[in-house]
Design a protein around this motif. Structure first.
Motif, short mmCIF file in Angstrom:
data_model
loop_
_atom_site.label_atom_id
_atom_site.label_comp_id
_atom_site.label_asym_id
_atom_site.label_seq_id
_atom_site.Cartn_x
_atom_site.Cartn_y
_atom_site.Cartn_z
N LYS A 119 0.59 -1.25 0.16
CA LYS A 119 0.17 0.28 -0.02
C LYS A 119 0.83 1.43 0.71
O LYS A 119 0.64 2.12 -1.16
CB LYS A 119 -0.75 -0.06 1.20
N GLU A 120 1.77 1.17 0.68
CA GLU A 120 2.80 2.47 1.24
C GLU A 120 3.64 2.66 -0.05
O GLU A 120 3.83 3.24 -0.58
CB GLU A 120 3.53 2.31 2.08
N THR A 121 3.84 1.09 -0.69
CA THR A 121 4.86 1.42 -2.26
C THR A 121 4.04 1.59 -3.54
O THR A 121 4.24 2.92 -4.82
CB THR A 121 5.57 0.12 -2.08
N ASN A 175 10.54 1.08 -6.14
CA ASN A 175 9.86 0.92 -6.22
C ASN A 175 10.33 -1.31 -7.33
O ASN A 175 10.49 -1.43 -8.09
CB ASN A 175 10.48 1.08 -8.22
N PHE A 176 10.15 -1.70 -5.84
CA PHE A 176 10.10 -3.06 -5.55
C PHE A 176 10.38 -3.58 -4.11
O PHE A 176 10.69 -3.21 -3.21
CB PHE A 176 11.65 -3.70 -5.95
N ILE A 211 15.55 -6.42 -14.19
CA ILE A 211 14.98 -5.98 -12.74
C ILE A 211 16.02 -7.36 -11.64
O ILE A 211 15.64 -7.31 -10.46
CB ILE A 211 13.45 -6.41 -12.51
N GLY A 212 16.04 -8.04 -12.87
CA GLY A 212 17.10 -9.01 -11.78
C GLY A 212 18.32 -8.78 -12.03
O GLY A 212 18.99 -9.16 -10.62
N SER A 213 19.35 -8.45 -12.48
CA SER A 213 20.45 -7.82 -12.53
C SER A 213 20.64 -6.74 -11.10
O SER A 213 21.36 -6.81 -10.05
CB SER A 213 20.44 -6.91 -13.60
N VAL A 214 19.56 -6.11 -10.90
CA VAL A 214 19.25 -4.93 -9.96
C VAL A 214 18.72 -5.33 -8.85
O VAL A 214 19.53 -4.83 -7.55
CB VAL A 214 18.46 -3.57 -10.09
N TYR A 215 18.14 -6.27 -8.68
CA TYR A 215 17.47 -6.59 -7.96
C TYR A 215 17.28 -7.95 -6.39
O TYR A 215 17.26 -8.38 -5.80
CB TYR A 215 16.09 -6.46 -6.92
N MET A 270 7.22 -7.13 -6.70
CA MET A 270 5.89 -6.22 -7.12
C MET A 270 6.51 -4.89 -7.64
O MET A 270 7.59 -5.16 -7.10
CB MET A 270 4.83 -5.91 -6.95
N TYR A 271 7.04 -4.66 -8.82
CA TYR A 271 7.39 -3.20 -9.55
C TYR A 271 6.88 -2.49 -10.55
O TYR A 271 5.74 -3.33 -11.32
CB TYR A 271 8.74 -3.49 -9.55
N ALA A 272 6.43 -1.63 -11.15
CA ALA A 272 6.09 -0.83 -11.69
C ALA A 272 7.19 -0.16 -13.42
O ALA A 272 8.57 0.20 -12.64
CB ALA A 272 5.35 0.47 -10.76
#
Length: 328
Positions: free
Chosen positions: A164-166, A185-186, A227-231, A202-204
């Motif tokens: 909800k916050e993100t 964002n993740f 996304i995988g490389s960053v998170y 979840m991300y946008a």
């Protein structure tokens, strides 16, 4: 005579349910998630009709590392379909009859329950009925199983308000899942299972990230890998940046979908680590969130080597489908 009587009884029950508006008591349905009771006489089950039933209802689930059936089939002849067995949540009844017909009825012997009846004058007619109606029957059974899975995990939910916050959304996540990572964002939830983990992320992405249908699969792979490389890092490998990537040998399966009343894309495929022998299946929904000028991505993936993963992925699907968008 016993076989004919069984057919008459179930036919009368199904037909009477159509017009009877009164409320009647039925016991609670039973059965493991994704189990299916198939009621059919032995001659049909051992022949072409049984093969046709298995072709659809025991078909391999898309996007798993091991071949697993869509439903775990519990076969029984009509004479056995009595007592508490009638309380099975999902029932497929296949029989010879004077008419070719397919019916799907709700809460006939128990609640919640779906009973599908397929009848035909002969083997070929029954097979045609199965070919024509298996899709909608499977949809009804899977919908019921999703609802049942959600009912079970709603007994104990994670009350953290991170999503909800993100992202200003709500997702019903079992309390066994805990937030393992939270960025601007993740968000990443995970839970331990025997020999591995189950995960929800979840991300946008920008609303115009996916340019057109012709490049959709390529864009999905590019997005997941970035996304995988960053998170989502993996085991430390000296001199290498080990992280989650999309398995490249098998193209993902992409389907149109609707999630929380919004147009979406469903993606099923396999993931792996870039520099380590580790991987598993994933399920992703790319939701067209026009009101917030974004594509909201929600994904479930699991890691459980040498283990069956159908029910794990089904639980993740049930979780993802609880998403609701909150008003700003």
């Amino acid at each position: 005579m016993k076989k004919i009587a069984s057919i008459l009884v179930i036919s009368l029950l199904l037909l009477s349910c159509k017009d009877d508006k009164s409320v009647k008591y039925v016991p609670e349905s039973i059965g493991a998630i994704n189990s299916l009771s198939v009621v059919i006489d032995n001659e049909l089950w051992q022949g072409e009709v049984g093969d046709k039933v298995r072709e659809y209802f025991a078909a391999p689930v898309v996007g798993l590392t091991l071949e697993e059936p869509l439903f775990t089939i519990n076969y029984m002849p009509p004479s056995v379909f009595t007592g508490s067995i009638q309380h099975s949540r999902s029932v497929l009844y296949v029989t010879r009859d004077s008419t070719n017909k397919t019916l799907i009825k709700t809460d006939v012997y128990a609640k919640p329950q779906k009973v599908a009846v397929i009848s035909g004058k002969n083997v070929q007619d029954i097979k045609k009925e199965i070919d024509a109606n298996a899709g909608k029957i499977i949809e009804a059974f899977r919908g019921l199983e999703i609802t049942e899975a959600q009912k079970r995990f709603r007994r104990s939910l994670n009350r953290e308000g991170v999503l909800k916050e993100t992202f200003n959304v709500n997702l019903e996540i079992p309390s066994a899942y805990k937030v393992g990572r939270q960025e601007d964002n993740f968000v990443w939830y995970d839970r331990q299972v025997p020999k591995g983990t189950m995960n929800v992320i979840m991300y946008a992405m920008p609303e115009d990230y996916f340019k057109n249908d012709s490049t959709l699969v390529r864009d999905i792979l590019r997005m997941r890998d970035s996304i995988g490389s960053v998170y989502i890092p993996g085991e430390d490998i000296p001199g290498k940046k080990n992280h989650m990537v999309t398995e490249k040998i098998f193209a993902p399966h992409v389907y149109p979908a609707e999630i929380a009343g919004k147009k979406a894309v469903e993606v099923r495929g396999l993931w792996e680590m870039s520099d380590y022998p580790m991987g598993g299946p994933y399920l992703m929904y790319i939701i067209n969130d026009k009101e917030n000028n974004r594509k909201l991505i929600i994904e479930g993936f699991t890691f459980a080597p040498a283990s069956r993963k159908r029910d794990n992925m089904f639980e993740l699907e049930a979780i993802l489908k609880t998403i609701t968008f909150l008003k700003s």
